[in-house]
Design a protein around this motif. Structure first.
Motif, PDB file in Angstrom:
ATOM      1  N   LEU A   8      60.797  39.705 -17.420  1.00 26.66           N
ATOM      2  CA  LEU A   8      60.138  38.576 -17.070  1.00 26.66           C
ATOM      3  C   LEU A   8      61.058  37.666 -16.004  1.00 26.66           C
ATOM      4  CD1 LEU A   8      58.559  37.302 -20.236  1.00 26.66           C
ATOM      5  CD2 LEU A   8      57.215  38.197 -18.334  1.00 26.66           C
ATOM      6  N   GLY A   9      62.224  37.705 -16.481  1.00 26.70           N
ATOM      7  CA  GLY A   9      63.224  36.842 -15.228  1.00 26.70           C
ATOM      8  C   GLY A   9      63.262  37.499 -14.050  1.00 26.70           C
ATOM      9  N   LEU A  10      63.403  38.954 -14.177  1.00 23.19           N
ATOM     10  CA  LEU A  10      63.341  39.839 -12.818  1.00 23.19           C
ATOM     11  C   LEU A  10      61.885  39.648 -12.011  1.00 23.19           C
ATOM     12  CD1 LEU A  10      65.421  42.826 -13.880  1.00 23.19           C
ATOM     13  CD2 LEU A  10      66.142  40.923 -12.185  1.00 23.19           C
ATOM     14  N   LEU A  11      60.926  39.382 -12.798  1.00 25.67           N
ATOM     15  CA  LEU A  11      59.725  39.224 -11.830  1.00 25.67           C
ATOM     16  C   LEU A  11      59.528  37.967 -11.507  1.00 25.67           C
ATOM     17  CD1 LEU A  11      57.014  41.007 -14.431  1.00 25.67           C
ATOM     18  CD2 LEU A  11      57.934  41.880 -12.237  1.00 25.67           C
ATOM     19  N   THR A  12      60.158  36.961 -11.863  1.00 27.31           N
ATOM     20  CA  THR A  12      60.222  35.668 -11.323  1.00 27.31           C
ATOM     21  C   THR A  12      60.804  35.657  -9.750  1.00 27.31           C
ATOM     22  OG1 THR A  12      62.519  34.890 -12.096  1.00 27.31           O
ATOM     23  CG2 THR A  12      60.560  34.346 -13.154  1.00 27.31           C
ATOM     24  N   LEU A  13      61.636  36.805  -9.687  1.00 28.48           N
ATOM     25  CA  LEU A  13      62.131  36.959  -8.209  1.00 28.48           C
ATOM     26  C   LEU A  13      61.254  37.419  -7.144  1.00 28.48           C
ATOM     27  CD1 LEU A  13      65.499  38.539  -9.289  1.00 28.48           C
ATOM     28  CD2 LEU A  13      64.985  36.039  -8.811  1.00 28.48           C
ATOM     29  N   LYS A  67      51.489  50.214  -8.627  1.00 30.32           N
ATOM     30  CA  LYS A  67      51.253  49.347  -9.718  1.00 30.32           C
ATOM     31  C   LYS A  67      52.242  48.068  -9.574  1.00 30.32           C
ATOM     32  CE  LYS A  67      48.917  52.462 -12.617  1.00 30.32           C
ATOM     33  NZ  LYS A  67      49.186  53.167 -13.972  1.00 30.32           N
ATOM     34  N   VAL A  68      51.709  47.040  -9.141  1.00 30.93           N
ATOM     35  CA  VAL A  68      52.645  46.064  -8.768  1.00 30.93           C
ATOM     36  C   VAL A  68      52.533  44.827  -9.907  1.00 30.93           C
ATOM     37  CG1 VAL A  68      53.222  44.089  -7.114  1.00 30.93           C
ATOM     38  CG2 VAL A  68      52.436  46.509  -6.171  1.00 30.93           C
ATOM     39  N   HIS A  69      53.476  44.393 -10.478  1.00 30.79           N
ATOM     40  CA  HIS A  69      53.461  43.535 -11.512  1.00 30.79           C
ATOM     41  C   HIS A  69      53.731  42.085 -11.031  1.00 30.79           C
ATOM     42  CE1 HIS A  69      53.858  47.584 -13.309  1.00 30.79           C
ATOM     43  NE2 HIS A  69      53.526  47.107 -14.323  1.00 30.79           N
ATOM     44  N   THR A  70      53.104  41.259 -11.469  1.00 37.36           N
ATOM     45  CA  THR A  70      53.185  39.607 -11.171  1.00 37.36           C
ATOM     46  C   THR A  70      53.368  39.142 -12.545  1.00 37.36           C
ATOM     47  OG1 THR A  70      52.377  39.844  -9.033  1.00 37.36           O
ATOM     48  CG2 THR A  70      52.603  37.754  -9.579  1.00 37.36           C
ATOM     49  N   ILE A  71      54.455  38.163 -12.576  1.00 32.48           N
ATOM     50  CA  ILE A  71      54.541  37.358 -13.742  1.00 32.48           C
ATOM     51  C   ILE A  71      53.291  36.393 -13.860  1.00 32.48           C
ATOM     52  CG2 ILE A  71      55.851  35.724 -12.777  1.00 32.48           C
ATOM     53  CD1 ILE A  71      57.534  35.389 -15.440  1.00 32.48           C
ATOM     54  N   THR A  72      52.844  35.977 -14.888  1.00 28.09           N
ATOM     55  CA  THR A  72      51.800  34.937 -15.007  1.00 28.09           C
ATOM     56  C   THR A  72      52.358  33.624 -15.370  1.00 28.09           C
ATOM     57  OG1 THR A  72      51.347  35.422 -17.343  1.00 28.09           O
ATOM     58  CG2 THR A  72      49.986  36.724 -15.735  1.00 28.09           C
ATOM     59  N   PRO A 145      65.735  39.001   4.071  1.00 23.60           N
ATOM     60  CA  PRO A 145      64.831  38.850   2.769  1.00 23.60           C
ATOM     61  C   PRO A 145      65.213  38.826   1.493  1.00 23.60           C
ATOM     62  CG  PRO A 145      64.448  40.893   4.138  1.00 23.60           C
ATOM     63  CD  PRO A 145      65.439  40.075   4.783  1.00 23.60           C
ATOM     64  N   ASP A 146      66.534  39.670   1.467  1.00 23.25           N
ATOM     65  CA  ASP A 146      67.134  39.842  -0.070  1.00 23.25           C
ATOM     66  C   ASP A 146      67.794  38.464  -0.072  1.00 23.25           C
ATOM     67  OD1 ASP A 146      66.336  42.505  -0.510  1.00 23.25           O
ATOM     68  OD2 ASP A 146      68.200  43.368   0.387  1.00 23.25           O
ATOM     69  N   ALA A 147      68.512  37.747   0.846  1.00 20.01           N
ATOM     70  CA  ALA A 147      69.294  36.750   0.587  1.00 20.01           C
ATOM     71  C   ALA A 147      68.328  35.416   0.185  1.00 20.01           C
ATOM     72  CB  ALA A 147      70.020  36.210   1.832  1.00 20.01           C
ATOM     73  N   ASP A 148      67.213  35.617   0.973  1.00 18.19           N
ATOM     74  CA  ASP A 148      65.901  34.643   0.796  1.00 18.19           C
ATOM     75  C   ASP A 148      65.361  34.652  -0.743  1.00 18.19           C
ATOM     76  OD1 ASP A 148      66.335  33.757   3.294  1.00 18.19           O
ATOM     77  OD2 ASP A 148      64.921  34.937   4.081  1.00 18.19           O
ATOM     78  N   ARG A 149      65.508  35.524  -1.293  1.00 20.22           N
ATOM     79  CA  ARG A 149      64.826  35.799  -2.582  1.00 20.22           C
ATOM     80  C   ARG A 149      65.534  35.132  -3.624  1.00 20.22           C
ATOM     81  NH1 ARG A 149      64.574  42.074  -2.064  1.00 20.22           N
ATOM     82  NH2 ARG A 149      62.509  42.197  -0.692  1.00 20.22           N
ATOM     83  N   VAL A 150      66.884  34.790  -3.372  1.00 20.34           N
ATOM     84  CA  VAL A 150      67.481  33.913  -4.469  1.00 20.34           C
ATOM     85  C   VAL A 150      67.111  32.445  -4.274  1.00 20.34           C
ATOM     86  CG1 VAL A 150      69.920  33.199  -5.035  1.00 20.34           C
ATOM     87  CG2 VAL A 150      69.521  35.671  -4.245  1.00 20.34           C
TER      88      VAL A 150
END
Length: 186
Positions: A8-13, A67-72, A145-150
Motif C-alpha cells: 500500500l505504501g508503494l502504491l502511494t508513490l 493491470k495498473v493498481h491504484t490505492i483507494t 520524474p523519479d526525483a519528482d515522485r518523492v
C-alpha cells in the motif's frame, strides 16, 4: 501482514502494475523486507479484493493487457491506521546465528568457512546498498520524474533513513564478524 502495508505504501508513490511493484519493491524496501514475485502478486490481489486498491486494465497491442493498481481512499486509511498502531513485537530468526551457536560441534576449518560465507553475504549486502545509495543520489542530483515522485524532503529523508539503517547494519555485521573470527579462531 506487514507486506500488505508495504505494498500500500508503494502504491502511494504512483499507480503500478505487478511488474512495476516488484521493481519498486526491490529498489526500495527489499533491504529490510524480503518478498518474492508470487507473494507480491498474491498481496496485490488481496488488497484489491479488500477494496484497498483498484485495478485499471489498459489494453496494449502485441502485449498482454496491463493491470495498473491504484490505492483507494480505504487503502490510504488502512495504511495510516497501520502507521499509527502500536509496534508489534519482532521475533528474531537468524539461521546463521543458530548455526554459529552450535558450531563447536565442527572443526575450526568449518567454523572459518561458516564465518567466511556470512562475511561474503554481508559484503554483498553492503555493495548492493551502497549502489542503491549512489543511484538515489544520482536521481536526486539529476531531477526528473523519479526525483519528482518523492513527496517532499521528509519523505526522502525517511526513505534514506531506512537505507542508512541497512548500510549501518551491514558495516556492523562486518565488524562483528572480524571480532568473532579473532576471538574464536585465534
Amino acid at each position: 501482514m506487514v507486506l500488505r502495508y508495504l505494498v500500500l505504501g508503494l502504491l502511494t508513490l504512483r499507480p503500478m502494475t505487478g511488474y512495476d511493484l516488484k521493481r519498486a519493491f526491490d529498489s526500495s524496501v527489499r533491504h529490510f523486507w524480503a518478498a518474492d514475485r508470487s507473494q507480491l502478486y498474491r498481496t496485490l490481489a488481496a488488497i484489491v479484493d479488500a477494496g484497498l486498491a483498484e485495478v485499471e486494465v489498459v489494453p496494449q497491442e502485441s502485449y498482454p493487457d496491463r493491470k495498473v493498481h491504484t490505492i483507494t481512499d480505504a487503502g490510504r486509511a488502512a495504511l495510516r491506521d497501520w502507521l499509527g498502531s502500536p509496534l508489534e513485537a519482532e521475533d528474531s530468526r537468524e539461521p546463521f546465528l543458530g548455526r554459529l551457536f552450535f558450531a563447536d560441534q565442527v572443526d575450526d576449518a568449518e567454523v572459518a568457512a561458516l564465518l567466511a560465507a556470512r562475511r561474503a553475504q554481508a559484503e554483498e549486502t553492503l555493495a548492493a546498498l551502497t549502489a542503491e545509495e549512489e543511484r538515489v543520489a544520482a536521481v536526486l542530483a539529476g531531477g526528473g520524474p523519479d526525483a519528482d515522485r518523492v513527496r517532499g524532503t521528509r519523505g526522502l529523508a525517511l526513505r534514506l533513513a531506512t537505507l542508512r539503517h541497512g548500510l549501518a547494519h551491514a558495516r556492523t555485521e562486518l565488524a562483528w564478524l572480524a571480532e568473532t573470527e579473532r576471538e574464536v579462531l585465534a
